[in-house]
Design an enzyme around this catalytic site. Structure first.
Site, short mmCIF file in Angstrom:
data_model
loop_
_atom_site.label_atom_id
_atom_site.label_comp_id
_atom_site.label_asym_id
_atom_site.label_seq_id
_atom_site.Cartn_x
_atom_site.Cartn_y
_atom_site.Cartn_z
N LYS A 54 52.55 -36.96 43.32
CA LYS A 54 52.43 -38.42 43.35
C LYS A 54 52.15 -38.89 44.78
CE LYS A 54 55.25 -38.95 39.24
NZ LYS A 54 56.56 -39.17 38.62
N GLN A 98 62.46 -40.82 40.19
CA GLN A 98 62.08 -39.66 39.38
C GLN A 98 63.22 -39.27 38.45
OE1 GLN A 98 59.04 -38.34 39.37
NE2 GLN A 98 59.50 -36.65 37.99
N ASP A 121 56.73 -47.52 36.62
CA ASP A 121 56.93 -46.54 35.55
C ASP A 121 56.96 -47.21 34.18
OD1 ASP A 121 57.11 -43.79 35.86
OD2 ASP A 121 59.09 -43.89 36.80
N1 GUN Z 1 59.95 -37.32 35.04
C1 GUN Z 1 58.96 -36.76 34.31
N2 GUN Z 1 57.97 -37.65 34.11
C2 GUN Z 1 58.34 -38.79 34.74
C3 GUN Z 1 57.71 -40.05 34.92
O1 GUN Z 1 56.61 -40.33 34.44
N3 GUN Z 1 58.41 -40.96 35.65
C4 GUN Z 1 59.62 -40.69 36.17
N4 GUN Z 1 60.23 -41.65 36.87
N5 GUN Z 1 60.23 -39.53 36.04
C5 GUN Z 1 59.58 -38.59 35.32
#
Ligand code: GUN
Length: 282
Positions: A54, A98, A121
């Site tokens: 990311k 996350q 998100d």
């Molecule tokens: N963990 C796995 N996929 C995601 C996601 O798309 N967003 C977040 N915040 N955590 C994750």
């Protein structure tokens, strides 16, 4: 019929290039650079890889990104304090915590404390509610990526029969709501569905998000259907999706591969959501 393979890697790259152009424009016209804060608690190796990807994508499109790496024993209150601080910062437009979080932290409480207008998100109940009432602002990245793949592969959505296999909060339900918003006739299937094969055979658009390797059989696919396979299952034969790819590809109009289909789209949609968050702040 041999299906068009929907190239998620290419489409993701196209979207990130579009975002990069919009970032340049935003800088020129408004002097604003979108900022994304990514918060990682603990040392889960998969999460570390996701977070690093990311951050890399942010740098490529021209965002400012700040990564917070907190120890696994961080308290819920300390994490919420950080979220509140980020909510108040004018240079941070998107906040991503996350998941999963360590056991001592209540995920729901943390997500509730993220400013819904910075919730890139799309996990805050406010954003889920906006989606339910047909006025989405931030849609979570994987479901948004599914719709983007359908549109960019030329699927006809208006009035189509769409079948979603899987009813999870993170994929199945939001995908179904988005398809409804595109004027599909939507059926959500799950483990208790009677005669799943018969339901799938009606699908012009079939989205599989169950997490069971090759559960959707090739002969469940309607001729000319568009298939989006959200599954990523590790098996002895390597990574496979939730759909029997080879057999399905003989009947489908278009189908996503695994890997290289939905997977790469998540980050592209996160970039797009962060750009939108900065735009909202103008
Ligand atoms: N963990 C796995 N996929 C995601 C996601 O798309 N967003 C977040 N915040 N955590 C994750």
């Amino acid at each position: 019929m041999t299906a068009q393979i929907i190239d998620g890697k290419q489409i993701s790259a196209d979207i990130r290039a579009e975002v990069a152009l919009d970032v340049q424009k935003m800088q020129e016209e408004h002097g604003l650079t979108p900022g994304l804060a990514v918060v990682l608690v603990g040392e889960d190796p998969a999460s570390q890889v996701y977070v690093n990807n990311k951050e890399k994508a942010c740098n490529e499109v021209g965002f400012n990104s700040i990564k917070y790496e907190l120890p696994a024993n961080t308290s819920e209150d300390d994490l919420i304090k950080l979220v509140e601080e980020l909510n108040g910062r004018a240079d941070i437009h998107g906040i991503l915590v996350q998941l999963p979080l360590p056991d001592q932290i209540d995920e729901e409480r943390v997500l509730l404390n993220i400013d819904p207008d910075k919730d890139v998100d799309g996990f805050h109940p406010m954003n889920v509610g906006r989606l339910v009432v047909g006025a989405p602002v931030f849609v979570s990245c994987t479901p948004a990526g599914v719709i983007e793949l359908l549109k960019r592969s030329g699927a006809e959505l208006e009035g189509a029969n769409a079948v979603v296999v899987g009813r999870s909060n993170i994929v199945g339900k939001p995908v179904a709501l988005l398809l409804l918003g595109e004027n599909c006739t939507v059926t959500i299937c799950h483990s208790r569905t009677r005669d799943l094969a018969a339901v799938c055979r009606q699908a012009d658009v079939l989205v599989a998000a169950v997490g069971v390797p090759e559960m959707v059989k090739g002969d469940w696919v309607k001729e000319g259907a568009t298939i989006i396979d959200v599954g990523i299952n590790r098996t002895e034969d390597g990574l496979v999706g939730d759909v029997e790819f080879e057999a399905a590809a003989e009947r489908a109009r278009a189908i996503t591969p695994v890997p290289g289909g939905v997977g790469p789209m998540t980050i592209a949609m996160l970039m797009r959501n962060t750009l939108k968050a900065a735009d909202l702040a103008l």
